[in-house]
Design a protein around this motif. Structure first.
Motif, PDB file in Angstrom:
ATOM      1  N   HIS A  48       0.817  -1.223   0.000  1.00 47.69           N
ATOM      2  CA  HIS A  48       0.000   0.000   0.000  1.00 47.69           C
ATOM      3  C   HIS A  48       0.841   1.260   0.000  1.00 47.69           C
ATOM      4  O   HIS A  48       1.677   1.434  -0.859  1.00 47.69           O
ATOM      5  CB  HIS A  48      -0.989  -0.034   1.156  1.00 47.69           C
ATOM      6  CG  HIS A  48      -2.026  -1.099   0.985  1.00 47.69           C
ATOM      7  ND1 HIS A  48      -2.826  -1.186  -0.122  1.00 47.69           N
ATOM      8  CD2 HIS A  48      -2.366  -2.144   1.773  1.00 47.69           C
ATOM      9  CE1 HIS A  48      -3.623  -2.228  -0.014  1.00 47.69           C
ATOM     10  NE2 HIS A  48      -3.358  -2.834   1.126  1.00 47.69           N
ATOM     11  N   SER A  49       0.661   2.056   1.048  1.00 47.78           N
ATOM     12  CA  SER A  49       1.246   3.398   1.001  1.00 47.78           C
ATOM     13  C   SER A  49       2.780   3.405   1.049  1.00 47.78           C
ATOM     14  O   SER A  49       3.429   4.253   0.447  1.00 47.78           O
ATOM     15  CB  SER A  49       0.630   4.237   2.126  1.00 47.78           C
ATOM     16  OG  SER A  49       1.575   4.531   3.110  1.00 47.78           O
ATOM     17  N   GLY A  50       3.346   2.470   1.812  1.00 48.57           N
ATOM     18  CA  GLY A  50       4.813   2.413   1.857  1.00 48.57           C
ATOM     19  C   GLY A  50       5.445   3.463   2.748  1.00 48.57           C
ATOM     20  O   GLY A  50       6.632   3.780   2.603  1.00 48.57           O
ATOM     21  N   SER A  51       4.692   3.966   3.734  1.00 49.17           N
ATOM     22  CA  SER A  51       5.286   5.015   4.574  1.00 49.17           C
ATOM     23  C   SER A  51       6.379   4.464   5.482  1.00 49.17           C
ATOM     24  O   SER A  51       7.348   5.166   5.785  1.00 49.17           O
ATOM     25  CB  SER A  51       4.213   5.752   5.390  1.00 49.17           C
ATOM     26  OG  SER A  51       3.714   4.956   6.422  1.00 49.17           O
ATOM     27  N   ASN A  52       6.245   3.208   5.912  1.00 49.74           N
ATOM     28  CA  ASN A  52       7.328   2.615   6.719  1.00 49.74           C
ATOM     29  C   ASN A  52       8.588   2.434   5.885  1.00 49.74           C
ATOM     30  O   ASN A  52       9.696   2.719   6.340  1.00 49.74           O
ATOM     31  CB  ASN A  52       6.886   1.260   7.296  1.00 49.74           C
ATOM     32  CG  ASN A  52       6.168   1.424   8.623  1.00 49.74           C
ATOM     33  OD1 ASN A  52       6.799   1.743   9.627  1.00 49.74           O
ATOM     34  ND2 ASN A  52       4.863   1.253   8.611  1.00 49.74           N
ATOM     35  N   ALA A 109       6.710  -4.413   4.861  1.00 46.52           N
ATOM     36  CA  ALA A 109       6.223  -3.116   5.322  1.00 46.52           C
ATOM     37  C   ALA A 109       4.822  -2.914   4.739  1.00 46.52           C
ATOM     38  O   ALA A 109       4.659  -2.330   3.676  1.00 46.52           O
ATOM     39  CB  ALA A 109       7.179  -2.016   4.867  1.00 46.52           C
ATOM     40  N   GLY A 110       3.851  -3.499   5.438  1.00 44.30           N
ATOM     41  CA  GLY A 110       2.478  -3.411   4.932  1.00 44.30           C
ATOM     42  C   GLY A 110       2.291  -4.308   3.720  1.00 44.30           C
ATOM     43  O   GLY A 110       1.675  -3.914   2.735  1.00 44.30           O
ATOM     44  N   ILE A 166       6.428  -5.646  10.468  1.00 47.15           N
ATOM     45  CA  ILE A 166       5.958  -4.705  11.488  1.00 47.15           C
ATOM     46  C   ILE A 166       4.453  -4.861  11.626  1.00 47.15           C
ATOM     47  O   ILE A 166       3.739  -4.998  10.633  1.00 47.15           O
ATOM     48  CB  ILE A 166       6.364  -3.254  11.153  1.00 47.15           C
ATOM     49  CG1 ILE A 166       5.996  -2.338  12.317  1.00 47.15           C
ATOM     50  CG2 ILE A 166       5.765  -2.764   9.846  1.00 47.15           C
ATOM     51  CD1 ILE A 166       6.785  -1.040  12.365  1.00 47.15           C
ATOM     52  N   HIS A 167       4.001  -4.863  12.878  1.00 46.73           N
ATOM     53  CA  HIS A 167       2.571  -5.018  13.146  1.00 46.73           C
ATOM     54  C   HIS A 167       2.140  -3.886  14.076  1.00 46.73           C
ATOM     55  O   HIS A 167       2.848  -3.585  15.044  1.00 46.73           O
ATOM     56  CB  HIS A 167       2.319  -6.396  13.791  1.00 46.73           C
ATOM     57  CG  HIS A 167       0.860  -6.683  13.955  1.00 46.73           C
ATOM     58  ND1 HIS A 167       0.061  -7.100  12.920  1.00 46.73           N
ATOM     59  CD2 HIS A 167       0.046  -6.570  15.041  1.00 46.73           C
ATOM     60  CE1 HIS A 167      -1.180  -7.255  13.363  1.00 46.73           C
ATOM     61  NE2 HIS A 167      -1.215  -6.946  14.651  1.00 46.73           N
ATOM     62  N   PRO A 168       0.968  -3.292  13.822  1.00 45.99           N
ATOM     63  CA  PRO A 168       0.610  -2.093  14.593  1.00 45.99           C
ATOM     64  C   PRO A 168      -0.108  -2.367  15.916  1.00 45.99           C
ATOM     65  O   PRO A 168      -1.054  -1.662  16.265  1.00 45.99           O
ATOM     66  CB  PRO A 168      -0.292  -1.329  13.616  1.00 45.99           C
ATOM     67  CG  PRO A 168      -0.971  -2.401  12.843  1.00 45.99           C
ATOM     68  CD  PRO A 168       0.021  -3.529  12.725  1.00 45.99           C
ATOM     69  N   LEU A 177       1.408   4.705  13.877  1.00 52.37           N
ATOM     70  CA  LEU A 177       2.242   4.779  12.662  1.00 52.37           C
ATOM     71  C   LEU A 177       3.473   5.660  12.903  1.00 52.37           C
ATOM     72  O   LEU A 177       4.570   5.348  12.429  1.00 52.37           O
ATOM     73  CB  LEU A 177       1.405   5.307  11.483  1.00 52.37           C
ATOM     74  CG  LEU A 177       2.032   5.157  10.103  1.00 52.37           C
ATOM     75  CD1 LEU A 177       2.301   3.685   9.751  1.00 52.37           C
ATOM     76  CD2 LEU A 177       1.131   5.778   9.025  1.00 52.37           C
ATOM     77  N   GLU A 183       5.956   3.572  14.542  1.00 54.57           N
ATOM     78  CA  GLU A 183       6.452   2.548  13.613  1.00 54.57           C
ATOM     79  C   GLU A 183       7.623   3.099  12.800  1.00 54.57           C
ATOM     80  O   GLU A 183       8.625   2.407  12.572  1.00 54.57           O
ATOM     81  CB  GLU A 183       5.344   2.117  12.639  1.00 54.57           C
ATOM     82  CG  GLU A 183       4.226   1.321  13.274  1.00 54.57           C
ATOM     83  CD  GLU A 183       3.224   0.840  12.236  1.00 54.57           C
ATOM     84  OE1 GLU A 183       3.640   0.421  11.149  1.00 54.57           O
ATOM     85  OE2 GLU A 183       2.023   0.885  12.522  1.00 54.57           O
TER      86      GLU A 183
END
Ligand code: GRF
Length: 198
Positions: free
Chosen positions: A12-16, A87-88, A108-110, A176, A179
């Motif tokens: 998805h977004s790839g912010s991590n 990462a997502g 990674i898990h939120p 997030l 994260e």
């Protein structure tokens, strides 16, 4: 110090992933950004990786019918990846991939695993469940990936408060933010041998 060769999987977004890229580019994390594989050709992750000049690949059941695991292994091997960073990534990773990379696969898990992990626990569902259970704390977990959902060895966690006025969305935002710090910090500790992975 071992400079990690990172291969990313994101849907998805790839912010991590972007937070890690930025830390590598600024020099605060010593690692090589080898490649991104996404199952979604129009993901934000693909855009971000392209903008950073990182090689990116689209691998899905549409592009590689019945052979996604082989494609992932072949692409990451060709870029000398030694550590896979999920990462997502919304697909189950075949165990052949985990085995090929000697178990050096992180996710990674939120939430604070082992709480609120497992099937169905993704996206906003996770934060809804935490709020409904009236938890006072939540957070993020980095763990090794094994064939069981969210069950691999926990490597690092970071806590946040759950506030009385929180909505799933406001809690997701707070988690997030931690994260983005925790993933690079954990990779840095792995590279200096403070956290040991296979
Ligand atoms: C994060 O909340 C992560 O914990 C989960 O998926 C989300 C990915 O977000 N596994 P992003 O794509 O990195 O923005």
């Amino acid at each position: 110090m071992q400079k990690l060769n990172l291969g990313f999987l994101a849907s998805h977004s790839g912010s991590n992933m972007l937070a890690i890229i930025n830390n590598v580019l600024s020099g605060s994390l010593q690692a090589n950004l080898c490649a991104l594989i996404s199952n979604n050709s129009s993901s934000g992750a693909m855009e971000k990786a392209k903008a950073a000049g990182m090689p990116c690949y689209h691998v899905s059941e549409k592009t590689h019918l019945g052979a996604t695991a082989e494609a992932i292994i072949s692409i990451f091997s060709s870029h000398n990846v030694d550590t896979i960073v999920l990462a997502g990534y919304m697909k189950i990773l075949d165990k052949s991939v985990i085995e090929h990379f000697g178990g050096r696969v992180l996710n990674i898990h939120p939430t604070l695993l082992p709480k609120y992990g497992g099937e169905g626990m993704y996206g906003i569902n996770v934060h809804k469940a935490v709020i409904e259970a009236k938890e006072k704390k939540s957070g993020a977990t980095i763990h090794l990936v094994n064939p069981e959902y969210d069950k691999g060895r926990i490597l690092a966690q970071s806590e946040v408060d759950v506030l009385p006025e929180d909505t799933p969305e406001s809690l997701a935002k707070r988690v997030l933010a931690v994260e983005h710090i925790l993933y690079s910090e954990t990779l840095r500790k792995i590279s200096i041998g403070e956290i040991i992975i296979p």
